[in-house]
Design a protein around this motif. Sequence first.
Motif, short mmCIF file in Angstrom:
data_model
loop_
_atom_site.label_atom_id
_atom_site.label_comp_id
_atom_site.label_asym_id
_atom_site.label_seq_id
_atom_site.Cartn_x
_atom_site.Cartn_y
_atom_site.Cartn_z
N LEU A 411 0.83 -1.21 0.00
CA LEU A 411 0.00 0.00 0.00
C LEU A 411 0.87 1.26 0.00
N PHE A 412 1.93 1.26 0.79
CA PHE A 412 2.81 2.43 0.83
C PHE A 412 3.63 2.57 -0.45
N VAL A 413 4.02 1.47 -1.03
CA VAL A 413 4.83 1.54 -2.25
C VAL A 413 4.01 1.99 -3.45
N LEU A 414 2.79 1.49 -3.58
CA LEU A 414 2.00 1.71 -4.79
C LEU A 414 0.74 2.56 -4.60
N GLY A 415 0.32 2.77 -3.36
CA GLY A 415 -0.95 3.46 -3.13
C GLY A 415 -0.90 4.94 -3.46
N THR A 416 -1.99 5.46 -4.00
CA THR A 416 -2.14 6.88 -4.33
C THR A 416 -3.56 7.32 -3.95
N PRO A 417 -3.87 8.61 -4.04
CA PRO A 417 -5.25 9.03 -3.81
C PRO A 417 -6.26 8.35 -4.72
N ALA A 418 -5.81 7.86 -5.88
CA ALA A 418 -6.74 7.15 -6.77
C ALA A 418 -7.27 5.87 -6.15
N ASP A 419 -6.56 5.36 -5.14
CA ASP A 419 -6.98 4.12 -4.47
C ASP A 419 -7.83 4.38 -3.24
N VAL A 420 -8.03 5.66 -2.89
CA VAL A 420 -8.88 6.02 -1.76
C VAL A 420 -10.34 5.96 -2.21
N ASP A 421 -11.08 5.03 -1.65
CA ASP A 421 -12.46 4.82 -2.08
C ASP A 421 -13.46 5.57 -1.21
N ARG A 422 -13.27 5.52 0.11
CA ARG A 422 -14.18 6.21 1.02
C ARG A 422 -13.40 6.76 2.20
N VAL A 423 -13.90 7.86 2.75
CA VAL A 423 -13.27 8.52 3.89
C VAL A 423 -14.36 8.90 4.87
N TRP A 424 -14.12 8.65 6.15
CA TRP A 424 -15.06 9.03 7.21
C TRP A 424 -14.38 9.92 8.24
N VAL A 425 -15.10 10.87 8.77
CA VAL A 425 -14.66 11.67 9.91
C VAL A 425 -15.77 11.62 10.94
N ALA A 426 -15.46 11.10 12.13
CA ALA A 426 -16.46 10.92 13.19
C ALA A 426 -17.70 10.23 12.66
N GLY A 427 -17.49 9.23 11.81
CA GLY A 427 -18.59 8.45 11.27
C GLY A 427 -19.28 9.06 10.07
N GLU A 428 -18.97 10.31 9.74
CA GLU A 428 -19.56 10.96 8.56
C GLU A 428 -18.81 10.51 7.31
N ASP A 429 -19.55 9.99 6.36
CA ASP A 429 -18.96 9.58 5.09
C ASP A 429 -18.74 10.82 4.23
N MET A 430 -17.49 11.09 3.89
CA MET A 430 -17.19 12.28 3.11
C MET A 430 -17.73 12.19 1.68
N ASN A 431 -18.15 11.02 1.25
CA ASN A 431 -18.81 10.90 -0.04
C ASN A 431 -20.27 11.32 0.04
N ASP A 432 -20.81 11.42 1.24
CA ASP A 432 -22.23 11.74 1.40
C ASP A 432 -22.48 13.12 1.98
N THR A 433 -21.41 13.80 2.45
CA THR A 433 -21.58 15.11 3.06
C THR A 433 -20.73 16.14 2.34
#
Length: 448
Positions: A411-433
């Motif tokens: 993940l550290f060698v090959l991972g990029t923001p293109a591999d970030v599928d979902r992000v949550w902050v305090a349970g809030e899905d950043m794809n939904d807010t």
Amino acid sequence: MSAALYRARVFDAPTGPVGEAALRASDDVGLLVRDGIITRRGPWAEVSREPGSRDAVVHDLRDGILLPGFVDTHVHFPQVRAIGGLGRPLLEWLDTCALPEEARMADRAYASAVAQELVHGLASAGTTSALVFGAHFSDAMDVFFETAAGSGLRITAGLVVGDRGLRDDLHTDPATAYAEGLALAQRWHGRGRLRYAVTPRFSLATSDEMLASSAGLLSDVDGAWFTTHINENTREVATVARLFPDARDYLDTYDRHGLITERSVLAHDVQPTDGELARLAASGASVAHCPTSNASLGSGLFPMRRHVEAGVHVALGSDVGGGTGFSLLKEGLQAYFAQQLLGDAGLPLTSADLLHLATTAGARALGLAEVVGHLSEGMAYDAVLLRPPAGSTLETVLRHANDAEDALAKLFVLGTPADVDRVWVAGEDMNDTRLTSTTPKVPLTTLH
């Protein structure tokens, strides 16, 4: 009370120090989250059958890898559009790339657009908490805090001040710096997930009077943070020694004003003295290691072994725009490379160490160790799901990983923001807010 139950392959690294971090990895974990807090963690077969899970909405995330949200301890708000200015050492880069862009923050509309770009860049890279080096203009910082508040991210930031050595349009005076900083802190410090950071640019650009003003502001804003730069470039260090002939060293220019405490984060520290390391350790201050910036600007290889052996706490920063992007996966990989290049003087790092630096260590540096940094019971559900596209090189090598440590290394060698599928902050899905307060939310999938 809202409840969600996540079924996932989870990696985190709650224990350190760096160099001894242990990976906690489980292939089928149940995480019960109520009102943004993880109330239960355990094997899925157990958690899913517990009475408390019966009313929860189930999310099956097993086709990705769930990590804690990343914590960036040094990123510049005004420099998003300056990323990629290669071929110059620090002070030349500041004059030709960074400071002209910083001056454009005098235009509120321009600052607003860049603020939106910053929070989108952080979230799309999986960063959920950040210590943000602000702008030199109070109006720009007002619009930045407004944008940060709307994003839902955990942001600590403040007005940047300097009274010499910069462009004239970036200079201020100690009294104005204090008054404008206090007004910003009164409006934004402690509002939602925002906090204020007293932020003199660096001693090269700040007189003793300005640093005394910063100390007064730090004292008068309860719970404020302090951040600045130190020992980044040999020419910078020599210039600071000339400007402060009575100081013991670079650290002393801050320390003698009472600015170095457990709420201090100093960026870079590539050329520290042993005395500075000892005093940093005694104070409980943290160093933000910014490896891609150090490499890009030719500042040097960070002496992590010396910091760790001296007892100095170290975390990761992207240093956008001296750094090469928002991804702490990239910063972790570059940190690994730097230690390898140092040979016996370097600190050997495992993939668990890199995850620890990007999450738990950052949380501790920002005073959030009881809130975020790992996915344990009682912690906020700040998380990032990495799910590489089918058929991609990362997806291929993950299927053939030998074990969890090996998968994390990939993940550290090959991972990029293109591999970030979902992000949550305090349970809030950043794809939904919303990610900003001034524009409609752009789905992360469109930012890749």
